[in-house]
Design a protein around this motif. Structure first.
Motif, PDB file in Angstrom:
ATOM      1  N   TYR A   1       0.828  -1.210   0.000  1.00  0.00           N
ATOM      2  CA  TYR A   1       0.000   0.000   0.000  1.00  0.00           C
ATOM      3  C   TYR A   1       0.865   1.263   0.000  1.00  0.00           C
ATOM      4  O   TYR A   1       0.538   2.248  -0.665  1.00  0.00           O
ATOM      5  N   THR A   2       1.951   1.240   0.750  1.00  0.00           N
ATOM      6  CA  THR A   2       2.854   2.395   0.782  1.00  0.00           C
ATOM      7  C   THR A   2       3.578   2.546  -0.559  1.00  0.00           C
ATOM      8  O   THR A   2       3.731   3.663  -1.073  1.00  0.00           O
ATOM      9  N   ALA A   3       3.994   1.414  -1.127  1.00  0.00           N
ATOM     10  CA  ALA A   3       4.698   1.431  -2.415  1.00  0.00           C
ATOM     11  C   ALA A   3       3.810   1.963  -3.524  1.00  0.00           C
ATOM     12  O   ALA A   3       4.269   2.715  -4.385  1.00  0.00           O
ATOM     13  N   ARG A   4       2.517   1.583  -3.493  1.00  0.00           N
ATOM     14  CA  ARG A   4       1.613   2.056  -4.546  1.00  0.00           C
ATOM     15  C   ARG A   4       1.471   3.578  -4.481  1.00  0.00           C
ATOM     16  O   ARG A   4       1.446   4.253  -5.513  1.00  0.00           O
ATOM     17  N   ALA A   5       1.380   4.102  -3.247  1.00  0.00           N
ATOM     18  CA  ALA A   5       1.242   5.553  -3.075  1.00  0.00           C
ATOM     19  C   ALA A   5       2.493   6.278  -3.545  1.00  0.00           C
ATOM     20  O   ALA A   5       2.407   7.324  -4.199  1.00  0.00           O
TER      21      ALA A   5
ATOM     22  N   ASP B   1      -2.331  -0.222  17.255  1.00  0.00           N
ATOM     23  CA  ASP B   1      -1.909  -1.062  16.133  1.00  0.00           C
ATOM     24  C   ASP B   1      -1.000  -0.246  15.215  1.00  0.00           C
ATOM     25  O   ASP B   1      -1.477   0.574  14.423  1.00  0.00           O
ATOM     26  N   TRP B   2       0.311  -0.482  15.316  1.00  0.00           N
ATOM     27  CA  TRP B   2       1.266   0.284  14.528  1.00  0.00           C
ATOM     28  C   TRP B   2       1.194  -0.024  13.045  1.00  0.00           C
ATOM     29  O   TRP B   2       1.548   0.811  12.208  1.00  0.00           O
ATOM     30  N   ILE B   3       0.707  -1.219  12.693  1.00  0.00           N
ATOM     31  CA  ILE B   3       0.538  -1.581  11.285  1.00  0.00           C
ATOM     32  C   ILE B   3      -0.465  -0.629  10.628  1.00  0.00           C
ATOM     33  O   ILE B   3      -0.254  -0.124   9.524  1.00  0.00           O
ATOM     34  N   ILE B   4      -1.564  -0.367  11.318  1.00  0.00           N
ATOM     35  CA  ILE B   4      -2.599   0.538  10.805  1.00  0.00           C
ATOM     36  C   ILE B   4      -2.063   1.967  10.712  1.00  0.00           C
ATOM     37  O   ILE B   4      -2.272   2.659   9.710  1.00  0.00           O
ATOM     38  N   ILE B   5      -1.376   2.409  11.757  1.00  0.00           N
ATOM     39  CA  ILE B   5      -0.856   3.786  11.794  1.00  0.00           C
ATOM     40  C   ILE B   5       0.203   4.011  10.722  1.00  0.00           C
ATOM     41  O   ILE B   5       0.156   5.002   9.980  1.00  0.00           O
ATOM     42  N   ILE B   6       1.157   3.089  10.626  1.00  0.00           N
ATOM     43  CA  ILE B   6       2.230   3.207   9.629  1.00  0.00           C
ATOM     44  C   ILE B   6       1.656   3.231   8.221  1.00  0.00           C
ATOM     45  O   ILE B   6       2.164   3.926   7.337  1.00  0.00           O
ATOM     46  N   GLY B   7       0.570   2.491   8.030  1.00  0.00           N
ATOM     47  CA  GLY B   7      -0.038   2.405   6.702  1.00  0.00           C
ATOM     48  C   GLY B   7      -0.576   3.723   6.181  1.00  0.00           C
ATOM     49  O   GLY B   7      -0.825   3.870   4.974  1.00  0.00           O
ATOM     50  N   GLN B   8      -0.766   4.682   7.074  1.00  0.00           N
ATOM     51  CA  GLN B   8      -1.326   5.968   6.652  1.00  0.00           C
ATOM     52  C   GLN B   8      -0.250   7.011   6.341  1.00  0.00           C
ATOM     53  O   GLN B   8      -0.548   8.198   6.223  1.00  0.00           O
ATOM     54  N   THR B   9       1.003   6.576   6.217  1.00  0.00           N
ATOM     55  CA  THR B   9       2.062   7.507   5.835  1.00  0.00           C
ATOM     56  C   THR B   9       1.824   8.054   4.426  1.00  0.00           C
ATOM     57  O   THR B   9       2.377   9.094   4.054  1.00  0.00           O
ATOM     58  N   GLY B  10       0.973   7.364   3.664  1.00  0.00           N
ATOM     59  CA  GLY B  10       0.631   7.821   2.319  1.00  0.00           C
ATOM     60  C   GLY B  10      -0.193   9.094   2.310  1.00  0.00           C
ATOM     61  O   GLY B  10      -0.511   9.636   1.245  1.00  0.00           O
TER      62      GLY B  10
END
Length: 211
Positions: free
Chosen positions: A16-20, A180-189
């Protein structure tokens, strides 16, 4: 959270981060909002992994959110002519992922409602907040599909990014609730989201001036 679950979530967020990042770079270069094929490939891979992550985490909001956009990713890949170059067996495997996860969830319905909706570690208002955030965040793809369908090509309009910004902010708050750090980190986009709004509006103004 087990190490396996964490790694699955981390892999999902990587896509998800790579796509952004890829979409943002292409848009910066062309000075307009782009909808690259790799964006949709990474979206599908990330979403498939997130279904498993949401199931392992007993997180209804994640699974609910992925259901809203998963098949739209596949539609965009079809619109770009990619699915015709992929073996049908692989396409069917990806198409079956949400069905398989839902089947596992509903195998024991009473256990499903207890773990997903009556989670003692997470208050109901947090679940509702997270689900609404996921709904807004993922509904941008429903809008994107409708917009692209009308224009007969895969596009990422400015409104798509506005919905993304609102949903992303809500999901970050939910991630804090959930610890949940996975959820938070995912919003760096969110940075790429803001830039796409700026690029899109600037391109629209320039187009209006030139007309």
């Amino acid at each position: 959270m087990s190490q396996t679950t964490f790694l699955i979530g981390l892999a999902a967020q990587f896509f998800y981060t790579a796509r952004a990042l890829v979409q943002w770079i292409k848009s910066e270069k062309s000075k307009k909002i782009e909808s690259p094929t790799i964006f949709w490939i990474f979206s599908l891979l990330g979403s498939a992994l997130f279904f498993f992550y949401g199931f392992l985490r007993d997180d209804f909001s994640i699974i609910f959110g992925e259901l809203l956009s998963y098949y739209i990713y596949m539609w965009n890949l079809k619109a770009k002519g990619i699915l015709t170059h992929i073996p049908k067996a692989i396409t069917w495997v990806f198409a079956f992922v949400p069905v398989a996860i839902l089947g596992l969830m509903l195998k024991d319905f009473s256990s499903f409602t207890t773990s997903f909706f009556k989670n003692e570690n997470l208050p109901i208002y947090a679940i509702v907040w997270g689900s609404v955030g996921q709904f807004i965040y993922k509904m941008r793809f429903v809008y994107q599909w409708y917009y692209s369908y009308r224009h007969k090509e895969s596009l990422l309009p400015v409104t798509f990014w506005v919905l993304a910004l609102v949903g992303s902010l809500m999901i970050i708050i939910y991630g804090i609730f959930r610890l949940d750090w996975i959820i938070i980190i995912g919003q760096t986009g969110i940075i790429a989201t803001i830039r796409n709004i700026i690029i899109g509006r600037k391109f629209k103004k320039e187009k209006e001036i030139n007309c």
